[in-house]
Motif scaffolding. Structure first.
Motif, PDB file in Angstrom:
ATOM      1  N   PHE A   8      19.792  85.164  48.347  1.00  0.00           N
ATOM      2  CA  PHE A   8      18.917  85.226  47.025  1.00  0.00           C
ATOM      3  C   PHE A   8      18.040  86.693  46.933  1.00  0.00           C
ATOM      4  N   ALA A   9      17.851  87.124  48.058  1.00  0.00           N
ATOM      5  CA  ALA A   9      17.019  88.396  47.686  1.00  0.00           C
ATOM      6  C   ALA A   9      17.832  89.522  47.147  1.00  0.00           C
ATOM      7  N   ALA A  10      17.056  90.500  46.462  1.00  0.00           N
ATOM      8  CA  ALA A  10      18.094  91.847  46.140  1.00  0.00           C
ATOM      9  C   ALA A  10      17.279  92.802  46.796  1.00  0.00           C
ATOM     10  N   PRO A  11      17.473  93.254  48.092  1.00  0.00           N
ATOM     11  CA  PRO A  11      16.666  94.255  48.678  1.00  0.00           C
ATOM     12  C   PRO A  11      16.795  95.616  48.036  1.00  0.00           C
ATOM     13  N   ALA A  12      17.914  96.053  47.567  1.00  0.00           N
ATOM     14  CA  ALA A  12      17.925  97.380  47.143  1.00  0.00           C
ATOM     15  C   ALA A  12      17.166  97.360  45.748  1.00  0.00           C
ATOM     16  N   GLN A  13      16.832  96.398  45.104  1.00  0.00           N
ATOM     17  CA  GLN A  13      16.004  96.521  43.786  1.00  0.00           C
ATOM     18  C   GLN A  13      14.649  96.727  43.905  1.00  0.00           C
ATOM     19  N   VAL A  18       6.332  70.882  52.113  1.00  0.00           N
ATOM     20  CA  VAL A  18       7.512  71.311  52.426  1.00  0.00           C
ATOM     21  C   VAL A  18       8.467  70.729  51.598  1.00  0.00           C
ATOM     22  N   MET A  19       9.476  71.655  51.287  1.00  0.00           N
ATOM     23  CA  MET A  19      10.540  71.135  50.235  1.00  0.00           C
ATOM     24  C   MET A  19      11.591  70.388  50.921  1.00  0.00           C
ATOM     25  N   LEU A  20      12.105  69.485  50.255  1.00  0.00           N
ATOM     26  CA  LEU A  20      13.311  68.726  50.691  1.00  0.00           C
ATOM     27  C   LEU A  20      14.600  69.106  49.909  1.00  0.00           C
ATOM     28  N   THR A  21      15.617  69.253  50.567  1.00  0.00           N
ATOM     29  CA  THR A  21      16.930  69.810  49.747  1.00  0.00           C
ATOM     30  C   THR A  21      18.078  69.585  50.472  1.00  0.00           C
ATOM     31  N   THR A  22      19.002  69.244  49.779  1.00  0.00           N
ATOM     32  CA  THR A  22      20.468  68.778  50.192  1.00  0.00           C
ATOM     33  C   THR A  22      21.261  69.916  50.617  1.00  0.00           C
ATOM     34  N   PHE A  23      20.954  70.958  50.106  1.00  0.00           N
ATOM     35  CA  PHE A  23      21.728  72.064  50.179  1.00  0.00           C
ATOM     36  C   PHE A  23      21.149  73.255  51.287  1.00  0.00           C
ATOM     37  N   ASP A  24      22.020  73.641  52.136  1.00  0.00           N
ATOM     38  CA  ASP A  24      21.901  75.044  52.812  1.00  0.00           C
ATOM     39  C   ASP A  24      21.172  76.140  52.090  1.00  0.00           C
ATOM     40  N   LEU A  25      21.961  76.483  51.213  1.00  0.00           N
ATOM     41  CA  LEU A  25      21.635  77.662  50.369  1.00  0.00           C
ATOM     42  C   LEU A  25      21.327  77.102  48.976  1.00  0.00           C
ATOM     43  N   ASP A  26      19.879  77.052  49.052  1.00  0.00           N
ATOM     44  CA  ASP A  26      19.045  76.709  47.871  1.00  0.00           C
ATOM     45  C   ASP A  26      18.266  77.539  47.164  1.00  0.00           C
ATOM     46  N   GLU A  27      18.648  78.167  45.851  1.00  0.00           N
ATOM     47  CA  GLU A  27      17.927  79.332  45.511  1.00  0.00           C
ATOM     48  C   GLU A  27      16.336  78.549  45.142  1.00  0.00           C
ATOM     49  N   ALA A  28      16.200  77.187  44.746  1.00  0.00           N
ATOM     50  CA  ALA A  28      14.959  76.788  44.189  1.00  0.00           C
ATOM     51  C   ALA A  28      14.191  76.635  45.549  1.00  0.00           C
ATOM     52  N   ALA A  29      14.498  76.409  46.784  1.00  0.00           N
ATOM     53  CA  ALA A  29      13.828  76.364  47.839  1.00  0.00           C
ATOM     54  C   ALA A  29      13.223  77.818  48.181  1.00  0.00           C
ATOM     55  N   ALA A  30      13.995  78.880  48.128  1.00  0.00           N
ATOM     56  CA  ALA A  30      13.387  80.164  48.114  1.00  0.00           C
ATOM     57  C   ALA A  30      12.453  80.504  47.203  1.00  0.00           C
ATOM     58  N   ARG A  31      12.541  80.031  45.949  1.00  0.00           N
ATOM     59  CA  ARG A  31      11.587  80.288  44.848  1.00  0.00           C
ATOM     60  C   ARG A  31      10.170  79.592  45.291  1.00  0.00           C
ATOM     61  N   SER A  41       5.445  75.444  52.095  1.00  0.00           N
ATOM     62  CA  SER A  41       5.342  76.331  53.750  1.00  0.00           C
ATOM     63  C   SER A  41       6.657  75.943  54.181  1.00  0.00           C
ATOM     64  N   GLY A  42       7.702  76.051  53.395  1.00  0.00           N
ATOM     65  CA  GLY A  42       9.191  75.885  54.168  1.00  0.00           C
ATOM     66  C   GLY A  42       9.904  74.990  53.519  1.00  0.00           C
ATOM     67  N   PHE A  43      11.032  74.751  54.111  1.00  0.00           N
ATOM     68  CA  PHE A  43      12.037  73.810  53.660  1.00  0.00           C
ATOM     69  C   PHE A  43      12.922  73.182  54.515  1.00  0.00           C
ATOM     70  N   LEU A  44      13.126  71.957  54.321  1.00  0.00           N
ATOM     71  CA  LEU A  44      13.850  71.148  55.384  1.00  0.00           C
ATOM     72  C   LEU A  44      15.524  70.488  54.552  1.00  0.00           C
ATOM     73  N   LEU A  45      16.241  70.318  55.215  1.00  0.00           N
ATOM     74  CA  LEU A  45      17.487  69.555  54.721  1.00  0.00           C
ATOM     75  C   LEU A  45      17.246  67.958  54.966  1.00  0.00           C
ATOM     76  N   LYS A  46      17.771  67.296  53.686  1.00  0.00           N
ATOM     77  CA  LYS A  46      17.062  65.819  53.890  1.00  0.00           C
ATOM     78  C   LYS A  46      17.998  65.130  54.840  1.00  0.00           C
ATOM     79  N   ASP A  47      19.141  65.737  55.464  1.00  0.00           N
ATOM     80  CA  ASP A  47      19.880  64.870  56.709  1.00  0.00           C
ATOM     81  C   ASP A  47      19.192  65.558  58.068  1.00  0.00           C
TER      82      ASP A  47
END
Length: 212
Positions: A137-142, A79-92, A99-105
């Motif tokens: 972060f996704a690019a559906p049309a492509q 499980v990834m831990l991140t400070t940001f709601d929108l985090d490209e690294a979490a998506a990657r 298995s997913g990600f959580l905000l640190k708070d």
């Protein structure tokens, strides 16, 4: 007992999570690491069930460490831990197999529930970012829709769409007038047909291919 490894470069943060986890009778912290390289070594030495992995760390970041750990035989759930709601690294990381990600708070009870959830084979995403993360972060049309999607029945496509929006089995069952067991069976078949590991990858798949 669920064996947990904590990975974060902030010792104080690790200490807080360790105390929280240790307060639970079914959870046990078996190792800690302050960077990605240490994480790989600790995971190999302790063979945990779940790893709580910070994304940004010195020496080796959590994204690189996650990729390497998941290449090991019988890897733990991560499980990834991140400070940001929108985090490209979490998506990657999720695309790599985390298995997913959580905000640190995150609320302590939510964090504990997340550990148990991923250990049971399911996945977790910070509730506030389930949709925005992948839409951003996704690019559906492509990305063309793969032929495997055409193998889904009309009912399975309906269930797929609801699951991609983040609805739980219970919510889908209520909306579609089905039993939860039936919904679970549909989800299992969908994942098999699309060669996806879990519901998190289903969400990613939907956004990548413009099926949201």
């Amino acid at each position: 007992m669920i064996r947990v490894v904590l990975v974060d470069d902030q010792a104080l943060f690790r200490a807080g999570i360790r105390m929280l986890v240790a307060s639970q009778p079914d959870l046990e912290v078996v190792g800690e690491a302050g960077n990605g390289q240490e994480a790989i070594e600790v995971v190999r030495a302790t063979r945990p069930d779940v790893v709580m992995m910070d994304i940004r760390m010195p020496v080796m970041d959590g994204l690189t460490a996650t990729a390497r750990i998941l290449e090991e035989a019988d890897p733990p759930r991560i499980v990834m831990l991140t400070t940001f709601d929108l985090d490209e690294a979490a998506a990657r990381a999720i695309r790599q197999g985390a298995s997913g990600f959580l905000l640190k708070d995150a609320d302590p009870e939510f964090l504990l529930a997340a550990i148990r959830t991923v250990h049971s084979g399911s996945s977790v995403i910070a509730a506030s970012a389930t949709r925005d993360l992948f839409a951003h972060f996704a690019a559906p049309a492509q990305v063309p829709v793969p032929a495997s999607y055409g193998d889904l029945t009309e009912r399975e496509k309906e269930i797929f769409a609801l699951a991609a929006r983040g609805l739980s089995n219970a919510e889908i069952a209520a909306r579609e007038f089905l039993s939860e067991a039936t919904v679970k069976t549909h989800i299992s078949r969908i994942l098999t047909k699309l060669a996806l590991r879990d519901r998190v990858q289903l969400v990613v798949f939907a956004f990548e291919h413009g099926l949201n």
